[in-house]
Design an enzyme around this catalytic site. Sequence first.
Site, PDB file in Angstrom:
ATOM      1  N   LYS A   1      -4.971  10.193  -8.824  1.00  0.00           N
ATOM      2  CA  LYS A   1      -4.683  10.391  -7.394  1.00  0.00           C
ATOM      3  C   LYS A   1      -4.609  11.908  -7.254  1.00  0.00           C
ATOM      4  CE  LYS A   1      -2.813   9.149  -3.213  1.00  0.00           C
ATOM      5  NZ  LYS A   1      -2.832   8.004  -2.356  1.00  0.00           N
TER       6      LYS A   1
ATOM      7  N   HIS B   1       3.070   6.201  -1.987  1.00  0.00           N
ATOM      8  CA  HIS B   1       3.719   7.374  -1.388  1.00  0.00           C
ATOM      9  C   HIS B   1       5.236   7.354  -1.516  1.00  0.00           C
ATOM     10  CE1 HIS B   1      -0.060   8.664   0.301  1.00  0.00           C
ATOM     11  NE2 HIS B   1      -0.249   7.441   0.748  1.00  0.00           N
TER      12      HIS B   1
ATOM     13  N   HIS C   1       0.819  -1.208   0.000  1.00  0.00           N
ATOM     14  CA  HIS C   1       0.000   0.000   0.000  1.00  0.00           C
ATOM     15  C   HIS C   1       0.857   1.265   0.000  1.00  0.00           C
ATOM     16  CE1 HIS C   1      -3.433   2.590   0.803  1.00  0.00           C
ATOM     17  NE2 HIS C   1      -2.641   3.206   1.668  1.00  0.00           N
TER      18      HIS C   1
END
Length: 147
Positions: A89, A42, A24
Amino acid sequence: MMTSLWFDLYGRGGTSGSSSAFEHVFVGEIKQRGEQQVSGFHNWIQFYLEESKERVDYQGYIFPRRRGQVPDAETQLLTIQFEWNGVLKSVSSTLVGVSPEFEIAIYTLCFYLGGEDNYVELGPYPVNIKCYRLGNKIGSAFPIADS
């Protein structure tokens, strides 16, 4: 303990055993429920790799405020917008130029010693390390520029 925290599979989005904290946070996922959304993703290295394969369409950034300074080529905390494999995103944040080991270390510390909001200073940046829990696992962890 670290292997379990970061790499054990757990359910996310209604599918059991389909995700891990590492996947994730560092790789990213596309949520399939309803309208598709990019979740996680990220890590600047993954961003670089995916962009070099033309799977990421970088759409801009917002510089964080740094005490008494203007943005420059040394900026290491960015808030960005992008599409990954055609899925948007709208807001993501990433530490640029840091090692995955550093990110794992700070996110693990925040998970074990902090809460959802963890205010730290990383060089010139006041940062909130967001750390979401899924039971005894990391659901997500990422930096947010704290202005």
